[in-house]
Design an enzyme around this catalytic site. Structure first.
Site, PDB file in Angstrom:
ATOM      1  CE1 TYR A   1     -24.422  31.350  -3.397  1.00 17.00           C
ATOM      2  CE2 TYR A   1     -22.714  30.349  -4.740  1.00 17.00           C
ATOM      3  CZ  TYR A   1     -23.465  30.367  -3.585  1.00 17.00           C
ATOM      4  OH  TYR A   1     -23.271  29.403  -2.623  1.00 17.00           O
TER       5      TYR A   1
ATOM      6  CB  CYS B   1     -28.485  54.848 -13.218  1.00 13.64           C
ATOM      7  SG  CYS B   1     -29.680  55.064 -14.523  1.00 13.64           S
TER       8      CYS B   1
ATOM      9  CD  GLU C   1     -24.082  22.590   4.355  1.00 10.96           C
ATOM     10  OE1 GLU C   1     -24.968  22.460   5.207  1.00 10.96           O
ATOM     11  OE2 GLU C   1     -23.229  23.493   4.392  1.00 10.96           O
TER      12      GLU C   1
HETATM   13  N1  LLP Z   1     -22.776  25.699   3.057  1.00 11.43           N
HETATM   14  C1  LLP Z   1     -22.720  26.879   3.695  1.00 11.43           C
HETATM   15  C2  LLP Z   1     -22.867  26.915   5.151  1.00 11.43           C
HETATM   16  C3  LLP Z   1     -22.488  28.050   2.977  1.00 11.43           C
HETATM   17  O1  LLP Z   1     -22.401  29.206   3.611  1.00 11.43           O
HETATM   18  C4  LLP Z   1     -22.348  27.989   1.569  1.00 11.43           C
HETATM   19  C5  LLP Z   1     -22.131  29.186   0.787  1.00 11.43           C
HETATM   20  C6  LLP Z   1     -22.453  26.737   0.950  1.00 11.43           C
HETATM   21  C7  LLP Z   1     -22.652  25.612   1.720  1.00 11.43           C
HETATM   22  C8  LLP Z   1     -22.335  26.557  -0.530  1.00 11.43           C
HETATM   23  O2  LLP Z   1     -21.086  26.950  -1.010  1.00 11.43           O
HETATM   24  P1  LLP Z   1     -20.732  26.704  -2.562  1.00 11.43           P
HETATM   25  O3  LLP Z   1     -20.632  25.218  -2.771  1.00 11.43           O
HETATM   26  O4  LLP Z   1     -21.826  27.313  -3.381  1.00 11.43           O
HETATM   27  O5  LLP Z   1     -19.449  27.399  -2.752  1.00 11.43           O
HETATM   28  N2  LLP Z   1     -22.297  34.871  -3.248  1.00 11.43           N
HETATM   29  C9  LLP Z   1     -20.974  34.321  -3.363  1.00 11.43           C
HETATM   30  C10 LLP Z   1     -20.887  32.961  -2.721  1.00 11.43           C
HETATM   31  C11 LLP Z   1     -21.319  32.969  -1.275  1.00 11.43           C
HETATM   32  C12 LLP Z   1     -21.291  31.593  -0.672  1.00 11.43           C
HETATM   33  C13 LLP Z   1     -22.037  31.601   0.597  1.00 11.43           C
HETATM   34  N3  LLP Z   1     -22.081  30.365   1.277  1.00 11.43           N
HETATM   35  C14 LLP Z   1     -20.581  34.261  -4.827  1.00 11.43           C
HETATM   36  O6  LLP Z   1     -21.374  34.669  -5.672  1.00 11.43           O
HETATM   37  O7  LLP Z   1     -19.471  33.855  -5.166  1.00 11.43           O
END
Ligand code: LLP
Length: 432
Positions: free
Chosen positions: A391, A362, A291
């Site tokens: 994100y 602000c 994913e």
């Molecule tokens: N699968 C699941 C179950 C997840 O919880 C996530 C991300 C992904 C896949 C995808 O992960 P990635 O490949 O994008 O790292 N808001 C934070 C990141 C939170 C990630 C949440 N879960 C940021 O801006 O760094």
């Protein structure tokens, strides 16, 4: 030269993305503006699904994690690549369905799905639901029976792996709100219960250890732990788990000093572990899912801003204020995330100073970044912040009642709008 390989300097000395002049994009669509490069998204997806083919005989599905960046156009692009989708709320699911995404390739996540969400997913025959806890299992069994359906489910497991990343984006350790714990026996008890659910079909297990991870070893370790659990279920319960979802989390380059692994290395190494462990444990090789979210979307995107005020505070710092901020770019205030910035209309010039780029909200903490090397920026210049495709739009807000920016896709020199800029009437549309 720049952190993302789709960024170049054109003959006018301006920054271009996907062959489109960013200053023209700012003129035509206004700022702040999110820009996504379609070819880069496709290329990143292909790096994952081609390595699934090459290293795991294609016995798997790449499910783009739409929480990183979701809109209907993004869903259409992922669908056209033949990949799957991970959704985490009824809103992401609705977006995918409205975009015509093949429902059987959608996996529905979430640590606290509501009955409304579960019902919507079952009614729409979503490919599978990743069940997070016993309450959800029990509620889903009732919902499925009421609808006379038998959805496929996966179980989200905490593999007990501590990935070295920011505390807020770690998810695999025992102290996490996500999933069933292995160490306490909670996961095994839940599997026994699920096997006896008449209206649910337990097909697989899922784990996700965190995000922006540079090392491959925690992923290899997670695969080992999960396969050992699959073997335990087979040996002790005589039940075969056919699918294994290994989550996302692959790190990307935000700064030139970041050194992530090429995405291909991940599946090469992890497939090797899976093949070896399956042989050792005498279990069949599972169908695997991965994913990736950030690694697909982040490098494909930039955010464009117009510079307003320049404020020099002698011996302290220079603030360059832009027309967006934490509402469209919340990652600095949340995680002190660092980004590369470029004055788009001076992209061929050397970066001559270090500045703090501030937003217009602000809040003193509303910054895009501190101590950022930048070309000399003045009122009216356009600033591009790089690798913002994940994100940022998806975590944007209307703080200070700011209008959310538009999203433009570029593709081989052409630009098109994918999400319109919010209007002032959008800001009050639900007010009564
Ligand atoms: N699968 C699941 C179950 C997840 O919880 C996530 C991300 C992904 C896949 C995808 O992960 P990635 O490949 O994008 O790292 N808001 C934070 C990141 C939170 C990630 C949440 N879960 C940021 O801006 O760094």
């Amino acid at each position: 030269m720049f952190v993302s390989e789709n960024l170049t300097v054109n003959e006018k000395g301006r920054l271009a993305i996907g062959g489109v002049d960013t200053v023209e994009l700012a003129e035509n669509y206004g700022t702040p503006l999110y820009v996504m490069d379609e070819q880069m998204i496709r290329k990143n997806l292909r790096r994952f699904h081609e390595s699934m083919q090459k290293f795991y005989d294609g016995k798997g599905l790449v499910c783009y994690a739409s929480k990183a960046f979701s809109c209907m156009e993004m869903c259409r692009i992922v669908a056209s690549e033949g990949d799957g989708l991970d959704v985490v709320s009824i809103g992401e699911l609705y977006t995918a369905l409205k975009a015509g995404f093949p429902v059987e390739k959608i996996g529905f996540h979430g640590n606290n799905k509501t009955d409304e969400e579960l019902k919507f997913a079952v009614e729409n025959n979503v490919g599978h639901i990743i069940v997070d806890n016993i309450s959800e299992l029990n509620r889903l069994e009732i919902i499925a029976a009421d609808l006379n359906k038998k959805p496929d489910i996966l179980f989200r497991i905490k593999p007990g792996i501590d990935a070295h990343t920011h505390n807020f984006v770690k998810t695999g350790q025992i102290d996490s709100k996500f999933g069933f714990a292995l160490e306490t026996g909670e996961a095994f008890t839940a599997v026994k219960e699920a096997i006896n659910c008449k209206n649910l079909n337990l097909t697989g297990l899922h784990c996700h250890i965190g995000s922006q991870i540079f090392d491959i070893s925690p992923f290899e370790e997670a695969a080992r732990v999960m396969l050992a659990f699959i073997a335990k279920i087979r040996n002790e319960l005589g039940y075969e788990i056919k699918g294994l979802n290994l989550g996302g989390g692959f790190g990307i380059k935000y700064l030139n000093s970041d050194d992530p692994q090429p995405f291909e290395n991940y599946l090469e190494k992890v497939s090797k572990v899976i093949n070896e462990e399956c042989e050792r444990l005498n279990i069949s090789r599972p169908f695997i899912y991965i994913e990736p979210g950030r690694s697909v979307a982040a490098p494909a995107g930039i955010t464009l801003y117009t510079v307003g005020a320049r404020k020099e505070i002698p011996d302290i710092r220079t603030y360059i204020s832009v027309d967006g901020g934490m509402a469209d770019s919340p990652r600095y205030i949340l995680y002190q995330s660092q980004y590369e910035a470029i004055v788009a209309n001076k992209a061929s010039q050397k970066r001559s100073e270090r500045v703090t780029i501030a937003g217009k909200c602000c809040e003193s903490g509303d910054l895009i970044g501190e101590n950022m090397p930048l070309q000399h920026a003045e009122t009216g210049d356009i600033i591009a912040v790089c690798a913002t495709g994940a994100y940022n739009y998806s975590m944007s807000s209307n703080y200070n009642r700011l209008q959310k920016p538009a999203v433009v896709f570029v593709n081989n020199g052409e630009a098109r709008i994918a999400v319109k800029r919010e209007t002032l009437d959008d800001i009050i549309r639900n007010d009564v």
